[in-house]
Motif scaffolding. Structure first.
Motif, PDB file in Angstrom:
ATOM      1  N   UNK A  81      58.812  39.872  44.458  1.00  0.00           N
ATOM      2  CA  UNK A  81      58.146  39.339  43.277  1.00  0.00           C
ATOM      3  C   UNK A  81      58.962  38.196  42.666  1.00  0.00           C
ATOM      4  N   UNK A  82      60.279  38.444  42.549  1.00  0.00           N
ATOM      5  CA  UNK A  82      61.147  37.438  41.943  1.00  0.00           C
ATOM      6  C   UNK A  82      61.186  36.183  42.799  1.00  0.00           C
ATOM      7  N   UNK A 114      45.681  38.448  48.968  1.00  0.00           N
ATOM      8  CA  UNK A 114      45.414  38.865  47.594  1.00  0.00           C
ATOM      9  C   UNK A 114      45.938  37.837  46.595  1.00  0.00           C
ATOM     10  N   UNK A 115      47.153  37.340  46.888  1.00  0.00           N
ATOM     11  CA  UNK A 115      47.768  36.372  45.986  1.00  0.00           C
ATOM     12  C   UNK A 115      46.919  35.111  45.897  1.00  0.00           C
ATOM     13  N   UNK A 116      46.523  34.595  47.070  1.00  0.00           N
ATOM     14  CA  UNK A 116      45.747  33.352  47.073  1.00  0.00           C
ATOM     15  C   UNK A 116      44.398  33.558  46.400  1.00  0.00           C
ATOM     16  N   UNK A 175      50.935  36.000  38.856  1.00  0.00           N
ATOM     17  CA  UNK A 175      51.716  37.008  38.127  1.00  0.00           C
ATOM     18  C   UNK A 175      50.957  38.328  38.043  1.00  0.00           C
ATOM     19  N   UNK A 176      49.659  38.234  37.765  1.00  0.00           N
ATOM     20  CA  UNK A 176      48.855  39.446  37.624  1.00  0.00           C
ATOM     21  C   UNK A 176      48.781  40.196  38.936  1.00  0.00           C
ATOM     22  N   UNK A 177      48.562  39.467  40.022  1.00  0.00           N
ATOM     23  CA  UNK A 177      48.471  40.125  41.323  1.00  0.00           C
ATOM     24  C   UNK A 177      49.772  40.871  41.623  1.00  0.00           C
ATOM     25  N   UNK A 178      50.896  40.226  41.307  1.00  0.00           N
ATOM     26  CA  UNK A 178      52.174  40.851  41.655  1.00  0.00           C
ATOM     27  C   UNK A 178      52.449  42.077  40.790  1.00  0.00           C
ATOM     28  N   UNK A 205      42.788  38.102  37.073  1.00  0.00           N
ATOM     29  CA  UNK A 205      43.559  37.968  38.309  1.00  0.00           C
ATOM     30  C   UNK A 205      43.909  39.327  38.903  1.00  0.00           C
ATOM     31  N   UNK A 206      44.275  40.259  38.030  1.00  0.00           N
ATOM     32  CA  UNK A 206      44.604  41.602  38.511  1.00  0.00           C
ATOM     33  C   UNK A 206      43.371  42.258  39.115  1.00  0.00           C
ATOM     34  N   UNK A 207      42.213  42.061  38.498  1.00  0.00           N
ATOM     35  CA  UNK A 207      40.992  42.647  39.036  1.00  0.00           C
ATOM     36  C   UNK A 207      40.622  42.021  40.387  1.00  0.00           C
ATOM     37  N   UNK A 208      40.833  40.710  40.507  1.00  0.00           N
ATOM     38  CA  UNK A 208      40.528  40.059  41.783  1.00  0.00           C
ATOM     39  C   UNK A 208      41.390  40.676  42.878  1.00  0.00           C
ATOM     40  N   UNK A 209      42.689  40.851  42.577  1.00  0.00           N
ATOM     41  CA  UNK A 209      43.582  41.466  43.562  1.00  0.00           C
ATOM     42  C   UNK A 209      43.074  42.854  43.931  1.00  0.00           C
ATOM     43  N   UNK A 210      42.599  43.589  42.925  1.00  0.00           N
ATOM     44  CA  UNK A 210      42.082  44.941  43.170  1.00  0.00           C
ATOM     45  C   UNK A 210      40.897  44.904  44.125  1.00  0.00           C
ATOM     46  N   UNK A 211      39.944  44.001  43.823  1.00  0.00           N
ATOM     47  CA  UNK A 211      38.737  43.954  44.645  1.00  0.00           C
ATOM     48  C   UNK A 211      39.061  43.501  46.068  1.00  0.00           C
ATOM     49  N   UNK A 212      39.975  42.534  46.190  1.00  0.00           N
ATOM     50  CA  UNK A 212      40.334  42.071  47.527  1.00  0.00           C
ATOM     51  C   UNK A 212      40.993  43.214  48.295  1.00  0.00           C
ATOM     52  N   UNK A 213      41.829  43.990  47.603  1.00  0.00           N
ATOM     53  CA  UNK A 213      42.482  45.105  48.307  1.00  0.00           C
ATOM     54  C   UNK A 213      41.438  46.135  48.722  1.00  0.00           C
ATOM     55  N   UNK A 214      40.425  46.360  47.896  1.00  0.00           N
ATOM     56  CA  UNK A 214      39.332  47.265  48.274  1.00  0.00           C
ATOM     57  C   UNK A 214      38.615  46.713  49.503  1.00  0.00           C
TER      58      UNK A 214
END
Lengths: 393, 451
Positions: free
Chosen positions: A244-245, A89-91, A303-306, A58-67
């Motif tokens: 985040x919260x 990114x979250x979705x 959670x990972x994206x955040x 999930x964190x990597x997906x957020x990274x790639x989407x941000x790229x």
């Protein structure tokens, strides 16, 4: 020696509120991941050890989407960050993670379902290792990339609340120290303007003397200012962390609604109550298991994206290892299989970790997670909110 | 246990030899007169055989014969972190090594005594165990010496493996102080943590005028704990106080608890001794916790990477750290090296390990040339006799130093200029920090007298 240093370190009650808030923020993320563990266990009686790796993906997906949206670290003019970017990114993370979770279930766990439970457990560990080491072959991990802070529209923003102001005589102290500081600073600045080519780290004697005078008066001033600061009780909340919260709470709310008030949720509870009878009652068990994985994995993705976006951590394929283990402990602490228990466990874990840090033992921060696990397993094997029925795994 | 006993016997011998040396000092070198009785132990080289020197005598001498060059080749190995966490460093170190070999071959078209240099690079994957395996492979391929690694943990494994075989190791960026105690086969071309900690403490105290420091230490990295301790010791010695030390573990993401504690202690400077991967997020979260820019962040050479500016962002810009080399230096060695590097690779080296990898390899090759014969043992002697070698990263003297040169260290500042991310601030020589002849160990007196 360091141990001795920390044994005498006192606790500061003025920072307690801040530490509780820190614990809450940390615990909310643990809770989000722990929900995935607990729901899968509730339905399949399987500890999904690959859950931490879903989180990592999930964190990597957020990274790639941000790229993809143009927020590369080497971009000289990144686009203006908006909340919409974060939502995309979250979705994306949630969707990709649910697909990954469903695939893992379909291809790794379902074929093993009729075998003994230990076989599924070993498979889960296998999938986890496959994603950790296999992922390293095609995911960028050395040097570890990280999501650029330019994607975060709240970066650097925070709100400070003063719960208790400092006493008046402390404030007076600062007032008293100010003129001397200003004077010394002006003298030094004046010298610098009259010597425009001076290198401030290699000054001649007269400049050095002025510099030192300025430094020592600033020292006294800063000291007084710190006393004022430490005399009050403050609470600093970063906007990003607050977001985040709030998102975490919203996601948990949606989950509660889905589990309690939808047909699929009711079916899920039925399956978790009795797998075979639910199948006999006409519930499509496979669909419900898929549904469970979708819910759990998408929460992990969120959670990972955040964390990856708001905390700026470098990503490797082992990114999910530590949070995964802690969230698992949180799930056990709350009573594995119990949804409110996972949330409670996550929050308690976050609090416990921050209390250890607060007491001055930050070197034992990780140990507390496992200490908690041992204590819970010894005295209440079912967890805080779980059933105490002893099961053979 | 056996090692400890052996060391005790050796130290006894050393003190006895030192006493003899005091008598000897009277006749030979007049410049020794200013030193105290305990220090002029460098003159004990007269004992013959293994020619131990003051600090080298404390180091166990490998008994294995090592490798000898066969055929028309001299194999020199390098272990480098070509993958894993330290990839930015490992890549540069390997590139620097290749550049050095190329240049050496150009200068010596006939090789050394008709034998050509055969340079092998092996990957450690940033892991100590794999570094050891890579070193063992290189040694079984006949490597006379091993250059590398960029980090202390991996180097320690390599050094132990090489000690068993009697092969010299020239460490590139391993700064952990006690590393060269492993054996007399271990050398390095970088400064040690016993120096860079005090350098940053001096800089914080004298140049920034800071008196209350807080330390942030990575508990999982021996490098970080060692560096924090050396900073603390010297900062307190200068008159400052260390108000707090907080810990984290490699790979942590959330530091808010530690930073809240740290802030409440009111430090005016923060020393973060860990590696760049965690330091970036740490800096970011520290600023978000309200630790303003008037509280500068300092670090060691573990910060040296472009990635720190990505993970740290604005928060880390303006922070200072200790480095081995800086491209803005005007020394001819640096500018020569930069020109050669750019000609071969197009861009300037991304990290300091380019220069150190070059220095480590070049020093090994030059020592091979100076050695009596092409085998590990003579190479070790030649390395141990290095005096005033003009490296890109500074002058290197290994004679009488027990493998660790007293090299200069540079304080650099991180900027947001993508073309010059590290701004040169100040250079410190050993004597600038410890005073002439001072510092840990008795060795510094020896260097001042050899001039």
């Amino acid at each position: 020696m360091t141990l001795a240093l920390h044994l005498v370190a006192g606790v500061d009650f003025n920072t307690l509120p801040q530490q509780l808030v820190n614990g809450l923020l940390l615990g909310a993320i643990y809770a989000l991941i722990a929900l995935g563990y607990t729901m899968v266990y509730g339905v399949l009686r399987l500890i999904n050890f690959a859950h931490g790796e879903v989180y990592m993906l999930g964190a990597y997906v957020a990274l790639f989407v941000s790229y993809f949206m143009g927020f590369r670290p080497d971009a000289t003019h990144p686009p203006q960050a908006t909340i919409l970017n974060l939502v995309i990114m979250l979705l994306a993370s949630m969707v990709v993670c649910s697909i990954v979770g469903v695939c893992i279930e379909r291809f790794a766990y379902r074929p093993m379902r009729s075998h003994s439970r230990i076989a599924s457990l070993i498979t889960a560990i296998g999938v986890s290792l496959l994603l950790q080491y296999g992922g390293a072959l095609f995911l960028p991990n050395s040097p570890p990339p990280s999501i650029s802070e330019s994607v975060n529209p709240f970066h650097g923003q925070s709100k400070e609340f003063t719960l208790k102001g400092p006493s008046q005589d402390l404030v007076m102290l600062v007032e008293k120290a100010k003129p001397a500081k200003d004077q010394a600073q002006a003298a030094y600045q004046g010298w610098l303007t009259s010597h425009p080519n001076a290198d401030i780290y290699n000054l001649p004697a007269d400049g050095q003397a002025l510099k030192e005078a300025q430094q020592s008066s600033t020292d006294i001033f800063n000291d007084a200012e710190h006393k004022v600061e430490a005399g009050g009780v403050h609470l600093i909340i970063q906007t990003g962390q607050a977001v985040m919260l709030v998102s975490t709470v919203v996601l948990m709310g949606i989950l509660t609604y889905m589990v309690l008030f939808t047909r699929a949720g009711r079916a899920m509870r039925a399956v978790s109550h009795d797998f075979d009878s639910a199948a006999l009652m006409g519930i499509n068990v496979n669909n419900i298991v898929t549904f469970t994985f979708v819910l759990g994995s998408s929460l992990a993705g969120a959670g990972a994206m955040m964390t990856a976006t708001f905390l700026g951590t470098p990503l490797t394929t082992f990114y999910g290892l530590a949070p995964g283990v802690k969230a698992f402990v949180a799930a056990v602490l709350g009573g594995i299989g119990n949804i409110p228990g996972a949330v409670l466990g996550g929050l308690l874990m976050g609090m416990a970790e921050n209390m250890v840090v607060w007491a001055g033992y930050s070197n034992y921060r990780d140990a507390v997670a496992f200490l908690v696990l041992i204590i819970v397993l010894l005295f209440k094997p079912g967890g805080l909110m779980g059933s105490s029925k002893v099961e053979k795994v | 246990m056996r090692v400890i006993i052996m060391r005790r016997i050796l130290t006894l011998n050393v003190s006895a030899l030192a006493a003899i040396a005091v008598f000897a000092a009277g006749c030979g070198c007049g410049s020794n007169s200013g030193t105290t009785a305990g220090t002029p132990t460098t003159t004990t080289t007269t004992t013959g055989g293994t020619t131990p020197t003051s600090t080298a005598a404390k180091r166990p001498v490998p008994t294995a014969a090592g490798n000898t060059a066969t055929g028309d080749k001299i194999v020199v190995g390098m272990v480098s972190s070509l993958n894993g966490d330290l990839k930015p460093w490992g890549d540069d170190s390997a590139k620097g090594g290749q550049l050095a070999v190329e240049e050496f071959n150009k200068q010596n078209p006939n090789g050394i005594g008709g034998k050509k240099i055969d340079f092998h690079v092996a990957d450690s994957n940033s892991k100590p165990e794999q570094g050891k395996t890579a070193a063992e492979k290189l040694m079984s391929d006949g490597a006379l010496a091993i250059v590398g690694e960029v980090a202390s943990g991996i180097t320690a494994q390599i050094a132990n493996a090489a000690y068993e075989k009697g092969v010299p190791v020239v460490a590139v960026g391993a700064t952990r102080t006690d590393l060269t105690d492993i054996g007399s086969n271990v050398f390095r071309v970088c400064y040690t943590d016993a120096f860079q900690g005090p350098v940053m403490a001096t800089f914080a105290y004298k140049e920034l005028g800071k008196r209350k420091a807080a330390l942030v230490t990575d508990l999982k990295q021996p490098y970080s704990t060692g560096l924090s301790n050396s900073f603390r010791d010297f900062f307190t010695k200068l008159g400052g106080t260390v108000v707090d030390e907080e810990f984290y573990n490699t790979g942590d993401a959330q530091f808010s608890g530690q930073l809240t504690n740290l802030k409440s202690k009111g430090p005016d400077v923060i020393f973060m001794s860990g590696y760049f991967n965690e330091t970036g997020p740490l800096a970011r979260q520290a600023r978000e916790q309200g630790l303003g820019k008037d509280v500068p962040l300092l670090g060691g050479d573990g910060w040296d990477s472009r990635e720190i500016l990505n993970t740290g962002g604005d928060a880390i810009v303006g922070s200072f750290f200790c480095n081995h080399y800086n491209s803005q230096e005007t020394r001819p060695e640096v500018q020569d090296f930069l020109a050669k590097w750019k000609a071969k690779y197009g861009t300037a080296p991304g990290t300091t390990m380019g220069a150190l990898g070059y220095d480590g390899t070049m020093l090994t090759l030059q020592s091979l040339k100076a050695a009596k014969s092409a085998d590990s043992k003579d190479l070790m002697d030649a390395l141990d006799n290095t005096e005033n070698y003009k490296g890109v990263s500074g002058n290197i003297t290994l004679k009488g130093m027990g493998g660790s040169p007293h090299k200069r260290a540079l304080v650099v500042q991180l900027t947001n200029d993508p073309n010059a991310p590290q701004k040169f601030v100040k250079a410190y020589e050993w004597d600038d920090v410890f005073g002439a002849g001072g510092g840990p160990g008795a060795a510094p007196a020896a260097t001042t007298t050899t001039k």
